[in-house]
Design a protein around this motif. Structure first.
Motif, PDB file in Angstrom:
ATOM      1  N   LYS A  60       0.656  -1.592   0.214  1.00 57.57           N
ATOM      2  CA  LYS A  60      -0.384  -0.207  -0.053  1.00 57.57           C
ATOM      3  C   LYS A  60       0.532   1.666   0.593  1.00 57.57           C
ATOM      4  O   LYS A  60       1.973   1.226   0.592  1.00 57.57           O
ATOM      5  CB  LYS A  60      -0.522   0.735   1.114  1.00 57.57           C
ATOM      6  CG  LYS A  60      -2.241  -0.531   1.299  1.00 57.57           C
ATOM      7  CD  LYS A  60      -3.679  -0.627   2.061  1.00 57.57           C
ATOM      8  CE  LYS A  60      -4.306  -1.418   1.906  1.00 57.57           C
ATOM      9  NZ  LYS A  60      -4.621  -1.476   3.516  1.00 57.57           N
ATOM     10  N   ALA A  61       0.404   2.537  -0.107  1.00 56.87           N
ATOM     11  CA  ALA A  61       0.781   3.814  -0.140  1.00 56.87           C
ATOM     12  C   ALA A  61       0.897   3.698   0.696  1.00 56.87           C
ATOM     13  O   ALA A  61       0.206   3.653   1.817  1.00 56.87           O
ATOM     14  CB  ALA A  61       0.357   4.434  -1.009  1.00 56.87           C
ATOM     15  N   TYR A  63       1.352   6.871   3.689  1.00 60.58           N
ATOM     16  CA  TYR A  63       1.571   8.558   4.475  1.00 60.58           C
ATOM     17  C   TYR A  63       2.345   9.409   5.297  1.00 60.58           C
ATOM     18  O   TYR A  63       1.935   8.465   6.742  1.00 60.58           O
ATOM     19  CB  TYR A  63      -0.590   8.664   4.661  1.00 60.58           C
ATOM     20  CG  TYR A  63      -1.451   8.313   3.189  1.00 60.58           C
ATOM     21  CD1 TYR A  63      -1.314   9.674   2.236  1.00 60.58           C
ATOM     22  CD2 TYR A  63      -1.478   7.123   2.831  1.00 60.58           C
ATOM     23  CE1 TYR A  63      -2.418   9.425   1.071  1.00 60.58           C
ATOM     24  CE2 TYR A  63      -2.159   6.562   1.393  1.00 60.58           C
ATOM     25  CZ  TYR A  63      -2.413   7.294   0.864  1.00 60.58           C
ATOM     26  OH  TYR A  63      -2.975   7.579  -0.622  1.00 60.58           O
ATOM     27  N   TYR A  84      -8.393   3.843   5.060  1.00 59.34           N
ATOM     28  CA  TYR A  84      -6.608   2.900   4.592  1.00 59.34           C
ATOM     29  C   TYR A  84      -7.280   1.350   4.325  1.00 59.34           C
ATOM     30  O   TYR A  84      -6.653   0.903   3.786  1.00 59.34           O
ATOM     31  CB  TYR A  84      -5.421   3.957   5.175  1.00 59.34           C
ATOM     32  CG  TYR A  84      -4.212   2.969   5.074  1.00 59.34           C
ATOM     33  CD1 TYR A  84      -3.850   3.831   3.551  1.00 59.34           C
ATOM     34  CD2 TYR A  84      -3.373   2.266   5.965  1.00 59.34           C
ATOM     35  CE1 TYR A  84      -2.380   3.891   3.498  1.00 59.34           C
ATOM     36  CE2 TYR A  84      -2.594   1.872   5.214  1.00 59.34           C
ATOM     37  CZ  TYR A  84      -1.718   2.134   4.593  1.00 59.34           C
ATOM     38  OH  TYR A  84      -0.707   2.225   4.100  1.00 59.34           O
ATOM     39  N   ASP A  89      -4.691  -0.864  -2.287  1.00 61.64           N
ATOM     40  CA  ASP A  89      -3.358  -0.253  -2.533  1.00 61.64           C
ATOM     41  C   ASP A  89      -2.878   1.286  -1.274  1.00 61.64           C
ATOM     42  O   ASP A  89      -2.126   1.084  -1.840  1.00 61.64           O
ATOM     43  CB  ASP A  89      -3.296   0.262  -4.314  1.00 61.64           C
ATOM     44  CG  ASP A  89      -3.940   1.315  -4.217  1.00 61.64           C
ATOM     45  OD1 ASP A  89      -4.999   2.209  -3.913  1.00 61.64           O
ATOM     46  OD2 ASP A  89      -4.603   1.572  -5.916  1.00 61.64           O
ATOM     47  N   TRP A  91      -3.909   4.152  -1.988  1.00 61.07           N
ATOM     48  CA  TRP A  91      -4.335   5.001  -2.862  1.00 61.07           C
ATOM     49  C   TRP A  91      -5.566   5.552  -2.624  1.00 61.07           C
ATOM     50  O   TRP A  91      -6.647   5.253  -2.494  1.00 61.07           O
ATOM     51  CB  TRP A  91      -3.291   5.140  -4.341  1.00 61.07           C
ATOM     52  CG  TRP A  91      -2.760   5.969  -4.874  1.00 61.07           C
ATOM     53  CD1 TRP A  91      -3.890   7.071  -5.619  1.00 61.07           C
ATOM     54  CD2 TRP A  91      -1.744   6.263  -5.059  1.00 61.07           C
ATOM     55  NE1 TRP A  91      -3.342   8.017  -5.996  1.00 61.07           N
ATOM     56  CE2 TRP A  91      -1.547   7.171  -5.196  1.00 61.07           C
ATOM     57  CE3 TRP A  91      -0.519   5.939  -4.608  1.00 61.07           C
ATOM     58  CZ2 TRP A  91      -0.490   8.405  -5.651  1.00 61.07           C
ATOM     59  CZ3 TRP A  91       0.658   6.542  -4.941  1.00 61.07           C
ATOM     60  CH2 TRP A  91       0.504   8.023  -5.358  1.00 61.07           C
ATOM     61  N   THR A  92      -5.427   6.872  -1.955  1.00 62.77           N
ATOM     62  CA  THR A  92      -6.188   7.546  -1.357  1.00 62.77           C
ATOM     63  C   THR A  92      -6.255   9.449  -1.940  1.00 62.77           C
ATOM     64  O   THR A  92      -4.934  10.010  -2.584  1.00 62.77           O
ATOM     65  CB  THR A  92      -7.155   8.052  -0.653  1.00 62.77           C
ATOM     66  OG1 THR A  92      -5.840   9.267   0.469  1.00 62.77           O
ATOM     67  CG2 THR A  92      -7.777   6.499   0.599  1.00 62.77           C
ATOM     68  N   ASN A  93      -7.182   9.853  -3.075  1.00 63.25           N
ATOM     69  CA  ASN A  93      -6.976  11.857  -3.524  1.00 63.25           C
ATOM     70  C   ASN A  93      -7.570  12.282  -2.245  1.00 63.25           C
ATOM     71  O   ASN A  93      -7.921  11.620  -1.024  1.00 63.25           O
ATOM     72  CB  ASN A  93      -8.166  12.034  -4.522  1.00 63.25           C
ATOM     73  CG  ASN A  93      -7.670  10.945  -5.596  1.00 63.25           C
ATOM     74  OD1 ASN A  93      -6.414  10.703  -5.957  1.00 63.25           O
ATOM     75  ND2 ASN A  93      -8.879  10.434  -6.423  1.00 63.25           N
ATOM     76  N   ARG A 108       2.764  11.520   0.584  1.00 57.74           N
ATOM     77  CA  ARG A 108       1.649  10.172  -0.219  1.00 57.74           C
ATOM     78  C   ARG A 108       3.645   9.590  -0.962  1.00 57.74           C
ATOM     79  O   ARG A 108       3.091  10.118  -2.267  1.00 57.74           O
ATOM     80  CB  ARG A 108       1.054  10.204  -0.642  1.00 57.74           C
ATOM     81  CG  ARG A 108       0.355   8.645  -1.029  1.00 57.74           C
ATOM     82  CD  ARG A 108      -1.211   9.308  -1.863  1.00 57.74           C
ATOM     83  NE  ARG A 108      -0.230  10.117  -3.841  1.00 57.74           N
ATOM     84  CZ  ARG A 108      -1.409  10.175  -3.851  1.00 57.74           C
ATOM     85  NH1 ARG A 108      -2.234  10.689  -3.643  1.00 57.74           N
ATOM     86  NH2 ARG A 108      -1.360  11.130  -4.990  1.00 57.74           N
ATOM     87  N   PRO A 110       4.386   5.520  -3.022  1.00 60.07           N
ATOM     88  CA  PRO A 110       3.664   4.859  -3.775  1.00 60.07           C
ATOM     89  C   PRO A 110       4.547   3.926  -2.674  1.00 60.07           C
ATOM     90  O   PRO A 110       5.323   3.830  -1.870  1.00 60.07           O
ATOM     91  CB  PRO A 110       4.670   4.909  -5.178  1.00 60.07           C
ATOM     92  CG  PRO A 110       5.320   5.888  -4.888  1.00 60.07           C
ATOM     93  CD  PRO A 110       4.945   6.753  -3.937  1.00 60.07           C
ATOM     94  N   TRP A 111       3.800   2.655  -3.216  1.00 63.71           N
ATOM     95  CA  TRP A 111       3.869   0.954  -2.148  1.00 63.71           C
ATOM     96  C   TRP A 111       5.691   0.520  -2.632  1.00 63.71           C
ATOM     97  O   TRP A 111       6.087   0.700  -4.045  1.00 63.71           O
ATOM     98  CB  TRP A 111       2.945  -0.375  -2.096  1.00 63.71           C
ATOM     99  CG  TRP A 111       2.822  -0.179  -3.975  1.00 63.71           C
ATOM    100  CD1 TRP A 111       3.275  -0.719  -4.609  1.00 63.71           C
ATOM    101  CD2 TRP A 111       1.555   0.119  -4.611  1.00 63.71           C
ATOM    102  NE1 TRP A 111       2.823  -0.816  -5.732  1.00 63.71           N
ATOM    103  CE2 TRP A 111       1.961  -0.220  -5.645  1.00 63.71           C
ATOM    104  CE3 TRP A 111       0.969   1.766  -4.522  1.00 63.71           C
ATOM    105  CZ2 TRP A 111       0.893   0.607  -7.216  1.00 63.71           C
ATOM    106  CZ3 TRP A 111      -0.114   2.256  -5.232  1.00 63.71           C
ATOM    107  CH2 TRP A 111      -0.161   1.714  -6.612  1.00 63.71           C
TER     108      TRP A 111
END
Length: 118
Positions: A60-61, A63, A84, A89, A91-93, A108, A110-111
């Motif tokens: 997962k991404a 944060y 989350y 994944d 990834w949230t906006n 943020r 990436p994984w």
């Protein structure tokens, strides 16, 4: 729902924010979704935005949020933790995250892809 403790909430122990690390950790520990563990860390280089917290999970991404100072912020962190956990994944906006975190997102990332993975 996941039963393994595979989601990590990082809490900076160096930050000198409005709430002590112990108070913050205690408040979050009582209400975190299943599958989370809290990991205190010495510093996450968010010193201009105390208190900083981070989210990590395999695949997962990641944060980093800063300026977590109010009860509203803590509620938003808990709401994001559930979001989350449920996001495959991570990834949230920004507009999908709790409103109180909108201006508190410091990064943020990436994984981490495993070597040899596409």
């Amino acid at each position: 729902m996941t039963t393994n403790l595979d989601h990590i909430l990082l809490v900076c122990t160096s930050c000198r924010g409005a709430k002590s690390t112990g108070t913050l950790t205690g408040a979050l520990a009582q209400s975190l979704p299943e599958g989370f563990v809290i990991r205190p860390v010495l510093c996450m280089a968010g010193c201009d935005y105390p208190t900083t917290i981070g989210f990590q999970a395999p695949g997962k991404a990641q944060y980093l949020f800063g300026g977590i100072t109010t009860d509203e912020d803590l509620d938003a962190v808990l709401e994001f933790a559930d979001q989350y956990r449920c996001c495959p994944d991570g990834w949230t906006n920004a507009t999908d995250r709790p409103r109180a975190l909108f201006t508190k997102t410091l990064s943020r990332m990436p994984w981490i892809q495993q070597e040899g993975a596409a």
